[in-house]
Design a protein around this motif. Sequence first.
Motif, PDB file in Angstrom:
ATOM      1  N   ALA A  66      64.151  -6.934   6.537  1.00  0.00           N
ATOM      2  CA  ALA A  66      65.382  -7.725   6.591  1.00  0.00           C
ATOM      3  C   ALA A  66      66.274  -7.255   7.740  1.00  0.00           C
ATOM      4  N   ASP A  67      66.424  -5.940   7.892  1.00  0.00           N
ATOM      5  CA  ASP A  67      67.248  -5.411   8.983  1.00  0.00           C
ATOM      6  C   ASP A  67      66.645  -5.725  10.345  1.00  0.00           C
ATOM      7  N   ALA A  68      65.319  -5.604  10.450  1.00  0.00           N
ATOM      8  CA  ALA A  68      64.653  -5.887  11.729  1.00  0.00           C
ATOM      9  C   ALA A  68      64.822  -7.348  12.126  1.00  0.00           C
ATOM     10  N   ILE A  69      64.683  -8.242  11.166  1.00  0.00           N
ATOM     11  CA  ILE A  69      64.837  -9.673  11.443  1.00  0.00           C
ATOM     12  C   ILE A  69      66.277  -9.985  11.841  1.00  0.00           C
ATOM     13  N   GLU A  70      67.214  -9.422  11.100  1.00  0.00           N
ATOM     14  CA  GLU A  70      68.621  -9.649  11.431  1.00  0.00           C
ATOM     15  C   GLU A  70      68.939  -9.162  12.849  1.00  0.00           C
ATOM     16  N   LYS A  71      68.423  -8.006  13.214  1.00  0.00           N
ATOM     17  CA  LYS A  71      68.661  -7.455  14.556  1.00  0.00           C
ATOM     18  C   LYS A  71      68.071  -8.372  15.634  1.00  0.00           C
ATOM     19  N   THR A  99      62.709 -22.871  14.516  1.00  0.00           N
ATOM     20  CA  THR A  99      63.463 -22.177  15.565  1.00  0.00           C
ATOM     21  C   THR A  99      63.523 -20.680  15.295  1.00  0.00           C
ATOM     22  N   LEU A 100      63.822 -20.306  14.058  1.00  0.00           N
ATOM     23  CA  LEU A 100      63.918 -18.892  13.716  1.00  0.00           C
ATOM     24  C   LEU A 100      62.549 -18.210  13.760  1.00  0.00           C
ATOM     25  N   ARG A 101      61.512 -18.915  13.332  1.00  0.00           N
ATOM     26  CA  ARG A 101      60.150 -18.387  13.406  1.00  0.00           C
ATOM     27  C   ARG A 101      59.785 -18.083  14.856  1.00  0.00           C
ATOM     28  N   ASP A 102      60.105 -19.002  15.744  1.00  0.00           N
ATOM     29  CA  ASP A 102      59.811 -18.797  17.166  1.00  0.00           C
ATOM     30  C   ASP A 102      60.508 -17.552  17.704  1.00  0.00           C
ATOM     31  N   ALA A 103      61.737 -17.308  17.264  1.00  0.00           N
ATOM     32  CA  ALA A 103      62.468 -16.120  17.724  1.00  0.00           C
ATOM     33  C   ALA A 103      61.774 -14.833  17.290  1.00  0.00           C
ATOM     34  N   LEU A 104      61.106 -14.877  16.128  1.00  0.00           N
ATOM     35  CA  LEU A 104      60.440 -13.685  15.613  1.00  0.00           C
ATOM     36  C   LEU A 104      59.070 -13.449  16.243  1.00  0.00           C
ATOM     37  N   ILE A 105      58.360 -14.536  16.568  1.00  0.00           N
ATOM     38  CA  ILE A 105      56.989 -14.359  17.047  1.00  0.00           C
ATOM     39  C   ILE A 105      56.820 -14.560  18.546  1.00  0.00           C
ATOM     40  N   SER A 106      57.754 -15.276  19.185  1.00  0.00           N
ATOM     41  CA  SER A 106      57.600 -15.451  20.631  1.00  0.00           C
ATOM     42  C   SER A 106      57.821 -14.093  21.296  1.00  0.00           C
ATOM     43  N   GLY A 107      56.926 -13.762  22.159  1.00  0.00           N
ATOM     44  CA  GLY A 107      56.993 -12.456  22.793  1.00  0.00           C
ATOM     45  C   GLY A 107      56.692 -11.320  21.843  1.00  0.00           C
ATOM     46  N   GLU A 133      61.370  -4.854   1.947  1.00  0.00           N
ATOM     47  CA  GLU A 133      61.998  -6.172   2.059  1.00  0.00           C
ATOM     48  C   GLU A 133      61.139  -7.180   2.821  1.00  0.00           C
ATOM     49  N   LEU A 134      59.856  -7.177   2.488  1.00  0.00           N
ATOM     50  CA  LEU A 134      58.931  -8.132   3.114  1.00  0.00           C
ATOM     51  C   LEU A 134      59.300  -9.567   2.806  1.00  0.00           C
TER      52      LEU A 134
END
Length: 191
Positions: A66-71, A99-107, A133-134
């Motif tokens: 959760a913290d990693a995603i928020e960051k 859109t949010l998925r792309d932010a996590l997996i792009s790059g 927190e998976l």
Amino acid sequence: MAPLQEDFDELRDRLRSGGTIRNTGDDPVYYLIFGVEEMLEVKRRLMEWTAKLQIDGWTVHRFSMADAIEKIFDESGLKELWLEAESEAPLDFDAINSTLRDALISGDTLKNAMECVLKELKAQPHALLMVTELEALHPYLRVGALEQKLQGRFTVPTVFLYPGKRTGKSTLSFLGIYPEDGNYRSTHIGG
């Protein structure tokens, strides 16, 4: 003894007997699987479990998904734009999640964040990474996809606290709602 505690005790035993890089080439990755209804109990026990692992000689490091995603979302520089777009179409969940998925997996942003922590821990003796927190990955991606991208890079024993179901020796269903996935190469305990 409650099944959740029995599963944690089994995890401790497995870590004691094989919590290093294995000669089979498999990464030292463990999934402690528990039902979605047990998520709060797992969170309550986290400090106790960490203490017990420390007694066993491990230096426990926590990676909060959760913290990693928020960051990642905060550092994207796009958060204001996303919020503006959401206000224009607040019920377009597919577009928002895409859109949010792309932010996590792009790059490989999320993969890189976790890999960075694993590299830091490699030099630390008796380091153990506990990934918590998976559930924050839903609905963006499943942890199995992340594990596959990190294959061969788990430099320390890594424990994923996995909310879901175990339907076979290596088949898991993330959160009990995703289709069964048998592409995990890790050790599964519980579920």
